[in-house]
Write a protein that holds these residues in place. Structure first.
Motif, PDB file in Angstrom:
ATOM      1  N   PHE A 332     -25.127  42.277   7.714  1.00  0.00           N
ATOM      2  CA  PHE A 332     -26.422  42.932   7.860  1.00  0.00           C
ATOM      3  C   PHE A 332     -27.091  42.568   9.190  1.00  0.00           C
ATOM      4  CE2 PHE A 332     -25.574  43.683   3.542  1.00  0.00           C
ATOM      5  CZ  PHE A 332     -26.386  44.711   3.126  1.00  0.00           C
ATOM      6  N   LYS A 333     -26.475  41.628   9.930  1.00  0.00           N
ATOM      7  CA  LYS A 333     -27.021  41.239  11.227  1.00  0.00           C
ATOM      8  C   LYS A 333     -26.106  41.748  12.346  1.00  0.00           C
ATOM      9  CE  LYS A 333     -30.803  39.063   9.985  1.00  0.00           C
ATOM     10  NZ  LYS A 333     -32.143  39.482  10.440  1.00  0.00           N
ATOM     11  N   SER A 334     -26.069  41.029  13.460  1.00  0.00           N
ATOM     12  CA  SER A 334     -25.399  41.532  14.666  1.00  0.00           C
ATOM     13  C   SER A 334     -23.902  41.753  14.504  1.00  0.00           C
ATOM     14  CB  SER A 334     -25.653  40.583  15.835  1.00  0.00           C
ATOM     15  OG  SER A 334     -25.203  39.280  15.529  1.00  0.00           O
ATOM     16  N   GLN A 335     -23.266  41.056  13.525  1.00  0.00           N
ATOM     17  CA  GLN A 335     -21.806  41.195  13.368  1.00  0.00           C
ATOM     18  C   GLN A 335     -21.387  42.607  12.963  1.00  0.00           C
ATOM     19  OE1 GLN A 335     -23.755  38.871  11.923  1.00  0.00           O
ATOM     20  NE2 GLN A 335     -22.672  36.931  11.581  1.00  0.00           N
ATOM     21  N   TRP A 424     -30.804  50.050  10.200  1.00  0.00           N
ATOM     22  CA  TRP A 424     -30.359  48.670  10.427  1.00  0.00           C
ATOM     23  C   TRP A 424     -31.430  47.858  11.157  1.00  0.00           C
ATOM     24  CZ3 TRP A 424     -28.085  46.864  15.408  1.00  0.00           C
ATOM     25  CH2 TRP A 424     -27.598  45.552  15.323  1.00  0.00           C
ATOM     26  N   ILE A 425     -31.968  48.429  12.226  1.00  0.00           N
ATOM     27  CA  ILE A 425     -32.996  47.717  13.003  1.00  0.00           C
ATOM     28  C   ILE A 425     -34.276  47.557  12.186  1.00  0.00           C
ATOM     29  CG2 ILE A 425     -34.525  47.910  15.012  1.00  0.00           C
ATOM     30  CD1 ILE A 425     -32.138  49.233  16.487  1.00  0.00           C
ATOM     31  N   GLU A 426     -34.677  48.616  11.525  1.00  0.00           N
ATOM     32  CA  GLU A 426     -35.925  48.589  10.765  1.00  0.00           C
ATOM     33  C   GLU A 426     -35.870  47.592   9.608  1.00  0.00           C
ATOM     34  OE1 GLU A 426     -39.789  49.470   9.921  1.00  0.00           O
ATOM     35  OE2 GLU A 426     -38.644  50.204  11.643  1.00  0.00           O
ATOM     36  N   LEU A 427     -34.734  47.576   8.894  1.00  0.00           N
ATOM     37  CA  LEU A 427     -34.627  46.767   7.685  1.00  0.00           C
ATOM     38  C   LEU A 427     -34.168  45.331   7.932  1.00  0.00           C
ATOM     39  CD1 LEU A 427     -32.926  49.449   5.408  1.00  0.00           C
ATOM     40  CD2 LEU A 427     -35.288  48.646   5.220  1.00  0.00           C
ATOM     41  N   TYR A 428     -33.254  45.146   8.916  1.00  0.00           N
ATOM     42  CA  TYR A 428     -32.604  43.840   9.040  1.00  0.00           C
ATOM     43  C   TYR A 428     -32.655  43.206  10.431  1.00  0.00           C
ATOM     44  CZ  TYR A 428     -30.771  45.766   4.712  1.00  0.00           C
ATOM     45  OH  TYR A 428     -30.662  46.354   3.465  1.00  0.00           O
ATOM     46  N   MET A 429     -32.945  44.000  11.469  1.00  0.00           N
ATOM     47  CA  MET A 429     -32.945  43.457  12.830  1.00  0.00           C
ATOM     48  C   MET A 429     -34.215  43.859  13.586  1.00  0.00           C
ATOM     49  SD  MET A 429     -30.171  41.662  13.365  1.00  0.00           S
ATOM     50  CE  MET A 429     -29.835  41.635  15.121  1.00  0.00           C
ATOM     51  N   PRO A 430     -35.379  43.528  13.055  1.00  0.00           N
ATOM     52  CA  PRO A 430     -36.627  43.924  13.726  1.00  0.00           C
ATOM     53  C   PRO A 430     -36.753  43.364  15.133  1.00  0.00           C
ATOM     54  CG  PRO A 430     -37.045  42.299  11.995  1.00  0.00           C
ATOM     55  CD  PRO A 430     -35.626  42.751  11.830  1.00  0.00           C
TER      56      PRO A 430
END
Length: 543
Positions: A332-335, A424-430
């Motif tokens: 859920f992150k950069s990986q 992805w950005i909105e939910l997990y990578m603000p």
């Protein structure tokens, strides 16, 4: 040499095809195979459950590809009883403990029944993931008495079943336990619970007599109506017998030595007189980048949540390329960016003919529809994530941006990736959110050294003559260089220059690849944010 060649060929066969070949070898006279999967809808169907159906579906595809008839079935064990109330469900539902899942109201109020709430979301996603299965509802099968013959066989052989179960228990089963054992769990006709009922007698002429703690007592002719459900380790082989199942996977808990599959296959052979299906155990699916999930608390990640950030083909590919027993991790992150890049790279090699037989098969099996391959043009997920921020998630503006830069794109892919990346950005990578400055960052520019200010002025002055990706890339790396710089100092100067430009544009130290980002913004916008006249920042100093 022949042995080495044979060994290489075996390694180049995908695991689903190996299973299919074993099925064919074990059943030389069969032309049709049944591949099964199933889940109990007691709560959210999590991504680990998805592995059950994807493994079976891949074997189904392999059999079809080999020219055999095949059917994929998926059983909802919705006639199982409610064993505990998940976290988040009102405690008033404790009164339904022991009642069939198919008869309990939906605690969330959007469906009529508990089981249907969890079944519907999963079923609706299957076409998106390229899976076509025949769904079987155990509540319907039991209530329509379709399993009567299977139940009768179990009841008539109840003592033999008890002896089999005893062999798999450390303490065994006493004579008294064997004598009083019944493989059927009766649902009381009055209170609908199975946890409070006890079978008193079965006369082997279809009549069952039972009592319930609620006070109800009756005798039922089970040839005419169903009143219960077989216990799990008997229900499973009974359904193999009824559905003629040839292959079924199962989680690590079922696959352990002496576990439920070992018990079920013994009952299948000795009670139902059938050859057990080929079984494949599978490993867990891990989640990284968010808080640890707890199935017991009802706090799990569902396929629907995964598909908010993963493309269906990518999700399939991750499961396809991992042999069933291996642990799979979803990110859920950069990986997640690495997984997208690896998938794109595999597809490019597929079209270039650079993949091994095995890797090519993995791409084929990741397709939503057989032979319908993903497009060759792959706009990177990372790039779309960044550009999507610049255009604030607007698809049409994103297309204009790509045309302005001169980059090729596929309509369907760019639309899908814009949606997934922004989720992805909105939910997990603000922390990756890009907010373009509305006005020039005069305060930041004022605090730069004269040399740093001159570098930004040079970029403004020269960039219109270098307004292509290749030339602009050369320019932004060239501006901070000095002939006497060492390689290390040159890189440090370039990083500092990039940081200053990003600070002026988005007030962050890093951002999308700078030359591409500048082209994406357009000359007018870039000049507006970077071009600060001396009188502006000097006036600012005096304030």
């Amino acid at each position: 040499m022949k042995e080495e060649k044979l060994e290489k060929m075996i390694k180049e066969i995908h695991w689903a095809y190996k299973i299919a070949e074993k099925l064919i070898e074990n059943n030389p006279d069969k032309r049709k195979f049944v591949c099964a999967a199933g889940i109990t809808p007691s709560g959210k169907v999590h991504i680990g459950n998805f592995r059950d159906i994807i493994i079976s579906e891949l074997v189904y595809r392999a059999l079809k590809d080999k020219g055999y008839e095949a059917e994929l079935i998926f059983s909802w064990d919705d006639f199982d009883r409610l064993r505990k109330v998940p976290q988040g469900v009102p405690q008033t539902f404790l009164k339904y403990l022991g009642v069939p899942l198919s008869e309990i109201p939906d605690p969330y109020g959007c469906h009529e029944l508990w089981a249907k709430h969890f079944e519907s979301e999963f079923e609706e996603l299957m076409p998106e993931l390229g899976i076509k299965a025949r769904f079987i509802y155990q509540s319907q099968m039991y209530n329509e008495n379709k399993y009567y013959e299977g139940i009768k066989i179990a009841l008539q052989n109840r003592k033999e079943i008890a002896e089999i179960l005893g062999k798999f228990r450390t303490q065994g089963m006493s004579e008294q336990e064997i004598e009083s054992y019944f493989p059927l769990q009766v649902y009381c006709r009055k209170c609908r619970k199975s946890t409070t009922t006890r079978i008193i007698n079965y006369d082997e002429k279809n009549k069952i007599e039972y009592k319930c703690k609620c006070g109800h007592h009756e005798i039922v002719d089970i040839s005419k109506e169903n009143i219960g459900k077989l216990s799990w380790k008997i229900d499973w082989p009974m359904r193999w017998w009824y559905e003629k199942v040839d292959f079924e996977p199962g989680g690590a808990d079922h696959a352990t030595s002496g576990g439920s599959f070992d018990v079920a296959k013994t009952i299948a052979k000795e009670i139902y007189g059938i050859k057990p299906p080929l079984f494949q155990g599978y490993g867990f699916v891990g989640i990284e980048g968010i808080a640890k999930m707890s199935s017991s608390k009802g706090d799990v990640i569902t396929p629907k949540q995964i598909l908010r950030i993963y493309e269906p083909e990518l999700l399939r590919w991750i499961f396809v390329k991992s042999s069933p027993e291996k642990f799979i991790t979803l990110f859920f992150k950069s990986q997640i960016v690495r997984q997208y890049d690896e998938f794109d790279n595999a597809i490019r090699k597929f079209y270039e003919g650079k993949l091994s037989r095995l890797k090519k098969r993995e791409i084929e099996l990741s397709c939503i529809f057989p032979k319908h391959f993903p497009k060759k043009d792959r706009s990177p997920f990372r790039q779309i994530a960044s550009f999507g921020q610049v255009v604030q998630g607007n698809l049409e503006e994103l297309k204009k941006l790509y045309k302005r830069i001169g980059l090729e794109y596929d309509d369907k892919l760019i639309k899908t990736r814009l949606e997934k990346s922004q989720n992805w950005i909105e939910l997990y990578m603000p922390e990756l959110r890009i907010k373009l400055k509305e006005k020039p960052n005069i305060e930041y520019f004022r605090n730069l050294s004269e040399e740093e200010k001159e570098e930004i002025r040079k970029l403004i002055k020269e960039m219109d003559k270098y307004w292509t990706l290749e030339k602009l890339t050369w320019l932004v790396y060239e501006i901070p260089k000095k002939p006497w710089f060492s390689e290390q100092k040159k890189k440090r100067a370039q990083r500092n220059f990039f940081k200053n430009v990003y600070r002026m544009l988005i007030d962050a130290d890093t951002g999308p690849r700078l030359p591409t980002f500048l082209l994406a913004l357009g000359e007018e916008k870039v000049k507006y944010l970077l071009e600060i006249k001396k009188d502006e920042y000097k006036t600012n100093i005096g304030r």
